[in-house]
Write a protein that holds these residues in place. Structure first.
Motif, PDB file in Angstrom:
ATOM      1  N   GLU A 297      35.059  35.260  32.840  1.00 22.38           N
ATOM      2  CA  GLU A 297      36.431  35.211  33.330  1.00 22.38           C
ATOM      3  C   GLU A 297      37.341  34.559  32.299  1.00 22.38           C
ATOM      4  OE1 GLU A 297      33.696  34.541  35.118  1.00 22.38           O
ATOM      5  OE2 GLU A 297      34.150  34.439  37.255  1.00 22.38           O
ATOM      6  N   ASP A 298      36.843  33.483  31.656  1.00 23.63           N
ATOM      7  CA  ASP A 298      37.626  32.789  30.629  1.00 23.63           C
ATOM      8  C   ASP A 298      37.873  33.693  29.429  1.00 23.63           C
ATOM      9  OD1 ASP A 298      37.639  30.492  32.199  1.00 23.63           O
ATOM     10  OD2 ASP A 298      35.847  29.668  31.242  1.00 23.63           O
ATOM     11  N   ILE A 299      36.837  34.389  28.994  1.00 23.57           N
ATOM     12  CA  ILE A 299      36.970  35.281  27.838  1.00 23.57           C
ATOM     13  C   ILE A 299      37.924  36.424  28.151  1.00 23.57           C
ATOM     14  CG2 ILE A 299      35.751  36.951  26.383  1.00 23.57           C
ATOM     15  CD1 ILE A 299      33.282  35.118  26.606  1.00 23.57           C
ATOM     16  N   ILE A 300      37.730  37.047  29.303  1.00 17.98           N
ATOM     17  CA  ILE A 300      38.589  38.175  29.686  1.00 17.98           C
ATOM     18  C   ILE A 300      40.037  37.722  29.809  1.00 17.98           C
ATOM     19  CG2 ILE A 300      39.105  39.716  31.628  1.00 17.98           C
ATOM     20  CD1 ILE A 300      36.015  40.015  31.934  1.00 17.98           C
ATOM     21  N   GLY A 301      40.237  36.492  30.291  1.00 19.57           N
ATOM     22  CA  GLY A 301      41.589  35.969  30.405  1.00 19.57           C
ATOM     23  C   GLY A 301      42.270  35.713  29.077  1.00 19.57           C
ATOM     24  N   SER A 302      41.478  35.695  27.993  1.00 20.61           N
ATOM     25  CA  SER A 302      42.061  35.498  26.659  1.00 20.61           C
ATOM     26  C   SER A 302      42.484  36.804  26.009  1.00 20.61           C
ATOM     27  CB  SER A 302      41.047  34.788  25.747  1.00 20.61           C
ATOM     28  OG  SER A 302      40.017  35.663  25.323  1.00 20.61           O
ATOM     29  N   ILE A 303      42.138  37.921  26.621  1.00 20.94           N
ATOM     30  CA  ILE A 303      42.519  39.233  26.089  1.00 20.94           C
ATOM     31  C   ILE A 303      43.995  39.474  26.379  1.00 20.94           C
ATOM     32  CG2 ILE A 303      42.125  41.728  26.296  1.00 20.94           C
ATOM     33  CD1 ILE A 303      39.224  41.064  27.087  1.00 20.94           C
ATOM     34  N   PRO A 304      44.759  39.955  25.410  1.00 19.54           N
ATOM     35  CA  PRO A 304      46.194  40.195  25.626  1.00 19.54           C
ATOM     36  C   PRO A 304      46.455  41.061  26.862  1.00 19.54           C
ATOM     37  CG  PRO A 304      45.663  40.426  23.310  1.00 19.54           C
ATOM     38  CD  PRO A 304      44.351  40.276  24.025  1.00 19.54           C
ATOM     39  N   ALA A 305      47.476  40.694  27.626  1.00 18.88           N
ATOM     40  CA  ALA A 305      47.915  41.422  28.819  1.00 18.88           C
ATOM     41  C   ALA A 305      46.955  41.280  29.991  1.00 18.88           C
ATOM     42  CB  ALA A 305      48.145  42.901  28.513  1.00 18.88           C
ATOM     43  N   VAL A 306      46.013  40.324  29.888  1.00 20.62           N
ATOM     44  CA  VAL A 306      45.102  40.047  31.003  1.00 20.62           C
ATOM     45  C   VAL A 306      45.287  38.586  31.414  1.00 20.62           C
ATOM     46  CG1 VAL A 306      42.724  40.019  31.825  1.00 20.62           C
ATOM     47  CG2 VAL A 306      43.434  41.720  30.128  1.00 20.62           C
ATOM     48  N   THR A 307      45.365  38.336  32.713  1.00 15.96           N
ATOM     49  CA  THR A 307      45.544  36.980  33.220  1.00 15.96           C
ATOM     50  C   THR A 307      44.379  36.593  34.117  1.00 15.96           C
ATOM     51  OG1 THR A 307      47.957  37.227  33.201  1.00 15.96           O
ATOM     52  CG2 THR A 307      47.047  35.450  34.555  1.00 15.96           C
ATOM     53  N   LYS A 308      43.772  35.457  33.806  1.00 15.55           N
ATOM     54  CA  LYS A 308      42.743  34.899  34.689  1.00 15.55           C
ATOM     55  C   LYS A 308      43.447  34.082  35.760  1.00 15.55           C
ATOM     56  CE  LYS A 308      39.158  31.394  35.006  1.00 15.55           C
ATOM     57  NZ  LYS A 308      38.523  30.225  34.370  1.00 15.55           N
TER      58      LYS A 308
ATOM     59  N   ALA B 218      43.674  31.432  39.026  1.00 14.54           N
ATOM     60  CA  ALA B 218      43.058  30.149  39.355  1.00 14.54           C
ATOM     61  C   ALA B 218      42.011  30.317  40.441  1.00 14.54           C
ATOM     62  CB  ALA B 218      44.125  29.161  39.802  1.00 14.54           C
ATOM     63  N   VAL B 219      41.050  29.406  40.458  1.00 14.78           N
ATOM     64  CA  VAL B 219      40.019  29.401  41.491  1.00 14.78           C
ATOM     65  C   VAL B 219      40.684  29.295  42.865  1.00 14.78           C
ATOM     66  CG1 VAL B 219      38.057  28.140  42.447  1.00 14.78           C
ATOM     67  CG2 VAL B 219      38.328  28.332  39.971  1.00 14.78           C
ATOM     68  N   GLY B 220      40.198  30.100  43.801  1.00 12.68           N
ATOM     69  CA  GLY B 220      40.794  30.109  45.127  1.00 12.68           C
ATOM     70  C   GLY B 220      41.564  31.373  45.418  1.00 12.68           C
ATOM     71  N   ASN B 221      41.921  32.108  44.363  1.00 10.44           N
ATOM     72  CA  ASN B 221      42.561  33.395  44.549  1.00 10.44           C
ATOM     73  C   ASN B 221      41.536  34.420  45.005  1.00 10.44           C
ATOM     74  OD1 ASN B 221      45.585  33.674  43.514  1.00 10.44           O
ATOM     75  ND2 ASN B 221      44.572  32.118  42.262  1.00 10.44           N
ATOM     76  N   VAL B 222      42.013  35.481  45.611  1.00 16.40           N
ATOM     77  CA  VAL B 222      41.128  36.529  46.129  1.00 16.40           C
ATOM     78  C   VAL B 222      40.429  37.270  45.001  1.00 16.40           C
ATOM     79  CG1 VAL B 222      41.059  38.695  47.428  1.00 16.40           C
ATOM     80  CG2 VAL B 222      42.487  36.803  48.229  1.00 16.40           C
ATOM     81  N   ILE B 223      41.124  37.460  43.891  1.00 15.06           N
ATOM     82  CA  ILE B 223      40.567  38.179  42.746  1.00 15.06           C
ATOM     83  C   ILE B 223      40.508  37.253  41.531  1.00 15.06           C
ATOM     84  CG2 ILE B 223      41.178  40.515  43.466  1.00 15.06           C
ATOM     85  CD1 ILE B 223      43.767  40.242  41.900  1.00 15.06           C
ATOM     86  N   ASP B 224      39.739  37.674  40.520  1.00 18.33           N
ATOM     87  CA  ASP B 224      39.537  36.825  39.341  1.00 18.33           C
ATOM     88  C   ASP B 224      40.566  37.075  38.248  1.00 18.33           C
ATOM     89  OD1 ASP B 224      37.271  35.452  40.289  1.00 18.33           O
ATOM     90  OD2 ASP B 224      35.966  37.117  39.744  1.00 18.33           O
ATOM     91  N   VAL B 225      40.850  38.351  37.972  1.00 16.77           N
ATOM     92  CA  VAL B 225      41.772  38.672  36.873  1.00 16.77           C
ATOM     93  C   VAL B 225      42.695  39.811  37.277  1.00 16.77           C
ATOM     94  CG1 VAL B 225      40.178  37.913  35.062  1.00 16.77           C
ATOM     95  CG2 VAL B 225      40.177  40.309  35.774  1.00 16.77           C
ATOM     96  N   VAL B 226      43.842  39.846  36.602  1.00 14.39           N
ATOM     97  CA  VAL B 226      44.802  40.925  36.803  1.00 14.39           C
ATOM     98  C   VAL B 226      45.399  41.307  35.460  1.00 14.39           C
ATOM     99  CG1 VAL B 226      46.659  39.284  37.280  1.00 14.39           C
ATOM    100  CG2 VAL B 226      46.873  41.660  38.052  1.00 14.39           C
ATOM    101  N   SER B 227      45.642  42.591  35.263  1.00 16.94           N
ATOM    102  CA  SER B 227      46.309  43.060  34.051  1.00 16.94           C
ATOM    103  C   SER B 227      47.453  43.984  34.452  1.00 16.94           C
ATOM    104  CB  SER B 227      45.337  43.815  33.138  1.00 16.94           C
ATOM    105  OG  SER B 227      46.041  44.407  32.055  1.00 16.94           O
ATOM    106  N   ILE B 228      48.661  43.539  34.185  1.00 14.90           N
ATOM    107  CA  ILE B 228      49.831  44.364  34.492  1.00 14.90           C
ATOM    108  C   ILE B 228      49.865  45.559  33.543  1.00 14.90           C
ATOM    109  CG2 ILE B 228      52.352  44.424  34.535  1.00 14.90           C
ATOM    110  CD1 ILE B 228      52.300  41.466  35.317  1.00 14.90           C
TER     111      ILE B 228
END
Length: 235
Positions: free
Chosen positions: A76-87, A89-99
């Motif tokens: 999750e941390d690595i994927i969140g470092s990819i441009p246009a991808v947001t990790k 916070a813990v507690g959200n329904v999903i882990d990552v989102v990319s607009i």
């Protein structure tokens, strides 16, 4: 590197690396959570070892478990470092989102991590989130796939209560880690690149954080380094 910014990748994994390193240096107290003296004695007899040897073995096992827990959010941390991808916070329904990619994802490290009833909950969560994001695709990601397979297929888990599968939707999908990284980065071999560079990044972080010099080439030059990856993803 083609698929990643090395500096951003390094900062993304820094927390996990620090936690893993600390886990192996802290003295573990086997009695903290009440040692099961019955199972300890039985297991030692069955293995043909002394109880003292069993306790050393158990300490190693628990340290390894602590390390695995410490590194649980690595991808999750690595994927969140990819441009246009947001990790998220813990507690959200999903882990990552990319607009930019118009996708959301729930990420699990291994194909057998999630039980059947939890898979249904993941499907339902993705469905609810997709209602808020028309045109998006929701992914249930299994970083380590079953049987070295690549897949990107509709996710239709079975409901244990109704004995029926969830409705097939093309926008709710089950995907392996290699394929998902390829979608996010645009590079087919992004996960391969990540695997090969991580040891040297870990070496650098440990030196910077703990002033300890390690040799990552002991890992990368061993025969098992490549074969372990191929055992997980194929050639």
């Amino acid at each position: 590197m083609k698929a990643f910014d090395r500096n951003q990748l390094k900062e993304a994994v820094r927390g996990s690396v620090k936690r893993v390193y600390v886990a192996q240096t802290v003295e573990l107290d086997l009695y903290r959570n009440t040692l099961d003296c019955f199972s300890a004695s039985i297991d030692a007899v069955v293995q043909g070892i002394s109880l003292d040897d069993w306790m050393l073995q158990e300490k190693e096992r628990q340290v390894q478990k602590t390390k695995q827990n410490a590194i649980g959010s690595l991808h999750e941390d690595i994927i969140g470092s990819i441009p246009a991808v947001t990790k998220l916070a813990v507690g959200n329904v999903i882990d990552v989102v990319s607009i930019g990619k118009k996708l959301i994802a729930e990420i699990k490290n291994k194909h057998n991590t999630t039980k059947g009833n939890h898979k249904v909950a993941i499907y339902d969560d993705l469905a609810k989130e997709l209602d808020k994001r028309p045109g998006y695709v929701g992914y249930y990601v299994e970083i380590l796939p079953k049987g070295q397979k690549a897949y990107n297929v509709p996710f239709t888990p079975s409901d244990n209560k109704t004995q029926q599968n969830r409705v097939l939707r093309e926008d709710i999908r089950q995907i392996d880690g290699r394929s998902f990284y390829a979608i996010l980065t645009g590079y087919t071999n992004a996960l391969d690149e990540l695997y090969k560079v991580l040891p040297s990044i870990v070496e650098e972080i440990v030196k910077e954080e703990f002033e300890v010099v390690l040799d990552s080439e002991k890992v990368t030059k061993s025969d098992a380094f490549i074969s372990n990856f191929e055992k997980a993803y194929g050639k």
